[in-house]
Design a protein around this motif. Structure first.
Motif, mmCIF file in Angstrom:
data_model
loop_
_atom_site.group_PDB
_atom_site.id
_atom_site.type_symbol
_atom_site.label_atom_id
_atom_site.label_comp_id
_atom_site.label_asym_id
_atom_site.label_seq_id
_atom_site.Cartn_x
_atom_site.Cartn_y
_atom_site.Cartn_z
ATOM 1 N N ASP A 277 0.854 -1.199 0.000
ATOM 2 C CA ASP A 277 0.000 0.000 0.000
ATOM 3 C C ASP A 277 0.885 1.242 0.000
ATOM 4 O O ASP A 277 2.031 1.198 0.463
ATOM 5 C CB ASP A 277 -0.863 -0.008 1.286
ATOM 6 C CG ASP A 277 -2.144 0.813 1.176
ATOM 7 O OD1 ASP A 277 -2.135 1.866 0.517
ATOM 8 O OD2 ASP A 277 -3.145 0.391 1.785
ATOM 9 N N ALA A 278 0.360 2.354 -0.502
ATOM 10 C CA ALA A 278 1.021 3.643 -0.293
ATOM 11 C C ALA A 278 0.767 4.148 1.123
ATOM 12 O O ALA A 278 1.577 4.881 1.683
ATOM 13 C CB ALA A 278 0.495 4.676 -1.292
ATOM 14 N N HIS A 279 -0.380 3.733 1.690
ATOM 15 C CA HIS A 279 -0.847 4.281 2.963
ATOM 16 C C HIS A 279 -0.734 3.244 4.077
ATOM 17 O O HIS A 279 -0.993 2.061 3.845
ATOM 18 C CB HIS A 279 -2.305 4.728 2.823
ATOM 19 C CG HIS A 279 -2.530 5.643 1.654
ATOM 20 N ND1 HIS A 279 -2.905 5.168 0.414
ATOM 21 C CD2 HIS A 279 -2.375 6.982 1.523
ATOM 22 C CE1 HIS A 279 -2.993 6.187 -0.438
ATOM 23 N NE2 HIS A 279 -2.668 7.306 0.206
ATOM 24 N N ASP B 284 -3.281 -3.067 -2.017
ATOM 25 C CA ASP B 284 -3.893 -1.782 -2.380
ATOM 26 C C ASP B 284 -3.090 -1.243 -3.559
ATOM 27 O O ASP B 284 -1.899 -0.929 -3.437
ATOM 28 C CB ASP B 284 -3.827 -0.834 -1.179
ATOM 29 C CG ASP B 284 -4.493 0.508 -1.448
ATOM 30 O OD1 ASP B 284 -4.569 0.917 -2.620
ATOM 31 O OD2 ASP B 284 -4.921 1.150 -0.465
ATOM 32 N N ASP C 265 -2.826 1.416 -4.980
ATOM 33 C CA ASP C 265 -2.187 2.739 -4.943
ATOM 34 C C ASP C 265 -0.748 2.681 -4.446
ATOM 35 O O ASP C 265 -0.070 3.710 -4.377
ATOM 36 C CB ASP C 265 -3.045 3.763 -4.195
ATOM 37 C CG ASP C 265 -3.155 3.513 -2.700
ATOM 38 O OD1 ASP C 265 -2.276 2.874 -2.111
ATOM 39 O OD2 ASP C 265 -4.162 3.993 -2.111
HETATM 40 MN MN MN Z 1 -3.731 3.209 -0.206
#
Ligand code: MN
Ligand code: MN
Length: 280
Positions: A131-133, A208, A210
């Motif tokens: 994920d980026a987050h 995810d 992203d």
């Molecule tokens: Mn994300």
């Protein structure tokens, strides 16, 4: 006449004969910024018409595997509680039938429903989270059940969590994360080593999309510059072969946010590679 184009690629086995069950969760009600992930699963299926079932990376072909595409869940509007319960029940049935669940999002909160079902059956569960987050918020805008806190909730179920590619979150998430999860920032370094260490463990993979750089994958609700390349993500996915994966998801494609359609093509290719990597 030819088989229906509605299913993802060559995923046209019947449920009973299938070893793997693909299904979509068209849900994006907790999306905080740009909505649209509810259209992800359908877009991945329809665009998969342009994708080959054969992977030159793995020298494997989806036509050789028994995969059932169950379509999208029919969900109530809004409230995440019944949605998560429905996902948990669906994944639970698939697991109890001895099959591998593969879930298409939808926003990232849906992973919590899946992990609830998997963790019940495999208490020693490890989650691999790309994920980026960080997704470690204790609460977000007054709610605990959001895409921005999904891994915090999964931790609360007792899963051991390893994150890769992370490059965004508030300070509190990173402070808490240091003591509770293992986070590799920005890239996939250390993944190969970890895969060896996880031999014998049951693993749930949550991807995810992203985590990719927005130049590769702009069609998502919360794009975050500084992400990995498609090749890096592909290498990471292929590195997971050999793990005992008991379920996986691919989330956060919002196809309408990328008029070029490239993001959907990227998502479809990632799904193909993961299916081929984990199908038995
Ligand atoms: Mn994300
Ligand atoms: Mn996420």
């Amino acid at each position: 006449m030819k088989a229906s184009l509605d299913a993802f690629l060559a995923c046209e086995a019947g449920y009973d004969e299938a070893n793997t069950v693909l299904f979509g969760v068209p849900y994006d009600s907790t999306t905080s910024f740009r909505p649209g992930a509810r259209f992800g699963p359908k877009a991945i299926r329809s665009e998969s018409f342009g994708l080959e079932s054969y992977s030159p990376y793995q020298d494997r072909d989806l036509v050789d595997y028994k995969i059932f595409d169950g379509g999208d869940l029919e969900l109530p509007f809004g409230d995440p509680v019944p949605v998560l319960a429905q996902i948990e029940e669906t994944i639970g049935e698939i697991l109890d039938d001895g099959k591998l669940p593969a879930m298409l999002g939808g926003e990232h909160l849906i992973t919590l429903g899946a992990v609830r079902a998997v963790k019940k059956r495999y208490p020693d569960l490890v989650i691999l989270h790309f994920d980026a987050h960080a997704d470690l918020r204790a609460e977000y805008l007054g709610s605990q059940l959001t895409h921005a806190g999904v891994m915090r909730q999964c931790y609360g179920l007792g899963a051991e969590i390893f994150q890769f590619g992370i490059r965004s979150g508030d300070r509190e998430e990173f402070v808490w994360g240091r003591d509770h999860v293992t986070t590799r920032m920005f890239d996939f370094e250390g993944l190969q080593k970890l895969v060896k260490k996880l031999a014998g463990r049951k693993v749930y993979v949550s991807l995810d999309l992203d985590v990719l750089d927005p130049s590769v994958f702009p069609g998502t609700g919360t794009p975050e510059p500084g992400g990995v390349s498609f090749q890096a993500l592909l290498d990471a996915c292929l590195a997971l072969r050999g793990l005992d994966v008991v379920g996986f998801d691919v989330v956060e494609l919002a196809p309408m946010l990328d008029a070029s359609g490239v993001s959907t093509a990227v998502a479809g290719k990632v799904v193909r590679e993961l299916l081929l990597a984990f199908c038995k």
